[in-house]
Design a protein around this motif. Sequence first.
Motif, short mmCIF file in Angstrom:
data_model
loop_
_atom_site.label_atom_id
_atom_site.label_comp_id
_atom_site.label_asym_id
_atom_site.label_seq_id
_atom_site.Cartn_x
_atom_site.Cartn_y
_atom_site.Cartn_z
N LYS A 1 0.84 -1.19 0.00
CA LYS A 1 0.00 0.00 0.00
C LYS A 1 0.88 1.24 0.00
N HIS A 2 0.59 2.14 -0.96
CA HIS A 2 1.26 3.44 -1.04
C HIS A 2 0.26 4.55 -0.74
N PHE A 3 0.75 5.63 -0.15
CA PHE A 3 0.03 6.89 -0.12
C PHE A 3 0.91 7.90 -0.84
N GLY A 4 0.57 8.17 -2.10
CA GLY A 4 1.46 9.00 -2.92
C GLY A 4 2.78 8.28 -3.12
N SER A 5 3.87 8.93 -2.81
CA SER A 5 5.19 8.32 -2.99
C SER A 5 5.63 7.53 -1.76
N LEU A 6 4.82 7.58 -0.69
CA LEU A 6 5.19 6.90 0.55
C LEU A 6 4.69 5.45 0.53
N GLU A 7 5.61 4.52 0.64
CA GLU A 7 5.27 3.10 0.68
C GLU A 7 5.02 2.71 2.14
N VAL A 8 3.75 2.50 2.47
CA VAL A 8 3.36 2.27 3.87
C VAL A 8 3.41 0.80 4.23
N LEU A 9 2.98 -0.07 3.31
CA LEU A 9 3.07 -1.52 3.51
C LEU A 9 3.91 -2.11 2.39
N LYS A 10 4.89 -2.91 2.76
CA LYS A 10 5.85 -3.46 1.80
C LYS A 10 5.81 -4.99 1.84
N ASP A 11 5.04 -5.57 0.96
CA ASP A 11 5.04 -7.03 0.80
C ASP A 11 4.74 -7.77 2.10
N ILE A 12 3.56 -7.48 2.67
CA ILE A 12 3.16 -8.07 3.95
C ILE A 12 2.56 -9.45 3.74
N ASP A 13 3.07 -10.43 4.45
CA ASP A 13 2.47 -11.76 4.55
C ASP A 13 2.03 -11.96 6.00
N PHE A 14 0.77 -12.35 6.18
CA PHE A 14 0.20 -12.36 7.53
C PHE A 14 -1.00 -13.30 7.52
N HIS A 15 -1.20 -14.00 8.62
CA HIS A 15 -2.40 -14.84 8.71
C HIS A 15 -2.94 -14.81 10.13
N CYS A 16 -4.19 -15.21 10.26
CA CYS A 16 -4.85 -15.27 11.56
C CYS A 16 -5.68 -16.53 11.64
N ASP A 17 -5.44 -17.33 12.67
CA ASP A 17 -6.20 -18.56 12.89
C ASP A 17 -7.32 -18.33 13.90
N ALA A 18 -8.31 -19.18 13.85
CA ALA A 18 -9.44 -19.10 14.79
C ALA A 18 -8.93 -19.16 16.22
N GLY A 19 -9.45 -18.25 17.06
CA GLY A 19 -9.11 -18.25 18.47
C GLY A 19 -7.85 -17.49 18.83
N GLU A 20 -7.12 -17.00 17.84
CA GLU A 20 -5.90 -16.25 18.15
C GLU A 20 -6.22 -14.85 18.65
N VAL A 21 -5.36 -14.36 19.53
CA VAL A 21 -5.36 -12.95 19.91
C VAL A 21 -4.00 -12.41 19.48
N ILE A 22 -4.01 -11.67 18.38
CA ILE A 22 -2.76 -11.16 17.80
C ILE A 22 -2.66 -9.67 18.12
N THR A 23 -1.56 -9.26 18.72
CA THR A 23 -1.32 -7.84 18.90
C THR A 23 -0.24 -7.41 17.92
N ILE A 24 -0.47 -6.24 17.32
CA ILE A 24 0.50 -5.66 16.38
C ILE A 24 1.09 -4.44 17.06
N ILE A 25 2.40 -4.47 17.25
CA ILE A 25 3.08 -3.39 17.94
C ILE A 25 4.11 -2.77 17.01
N GLY A 26 4.61 -1.60 17.38
CA GLY A 26 5.61 -0.91 16.58
C GLY A 26 5.45 0.59 16.71
N SER A 27 6.43 1.31 16.22
CA SER A 27 6.42 2.77 16.32
C SER A 27 5.30 3.36 15.46
N SER A 28 4.90 4.58 15.78
CA SER A 28 3.94 5.29 14.93
C SER A 28 4.50 5.41 13.52
N GLY A 29 3.64 5.17 12.53
CA GLY A 29 4.08 5.25 11.14
C GLY A 29 4.66 3.97 10.59
#
Length: 248
Positions: free
Chosen positions: A13-41
Amino acid sequence: MSEKILDIRHLKKHFGSLEVLKDIDFHCDAGEVITIIGSSGSGKSTLLRCINLLELPDSGEIYYHDKNILDQSMNVNEYRTHVGMVFQSFNLFNNKTVLENCMIGQVKVLKRNKEDAKNIAMKNLQKVGMDAFANSSSTQLSGGQKQRVAIARALCMNPEILLFDEPTSALDPEMVSDVLDVMKQLAQEGLTMIIVTHEMAFAQDISTRVVFMDKGVIAEQGSAHDIFENPQQERTKEFLKRYRLQKR
């Protein structure tokens, strides 16, 4: 073996020239509680918004039970009843009561009759400790109360997965624990959740899996113990070092 509900492949995903998501592979199984952490931006909220189709990815695939939700034949409104979202800014209707906020989606989208919708709304308001405020205007509530109503409203749609986009970031500190307690209760009941959060102690306590994002990529993921006690990547170590300093 758990059933895979979501499977995300090569998401960009890009916003203009800014590449915000770069080739993300991700999955979620039933019953999981997944937290996504990281710096702003780092792309955390954008990833959630792509999962819920509030943002359209530039490329990649998102599969819900093996069906590509980016296919033009997909009914987006129906999909969102299965994959609900709770926003940091609550998004309640100011001209409606708490009860009406929890009924409107059920009646308009799920086509439930008003009596059934009311009963389900009251049950979920009771679950989050807000049933006493059913006839109050949403404008009369504190931020923490609004967020608990927003969670009840999402639960009224019987979602298979609930996405939380920094649900406590707009709250005063003393209101945060009430919302986190509700989320912990939902996790204990087995609801599948994907949570973007800056609440590190909460993430460590609740998560079956922690995903650390940095500059648009998933830099590292693993169990809460692995990520918080034994991170492998230098960037993860650096990020968590700040959290540990704040705890002292």
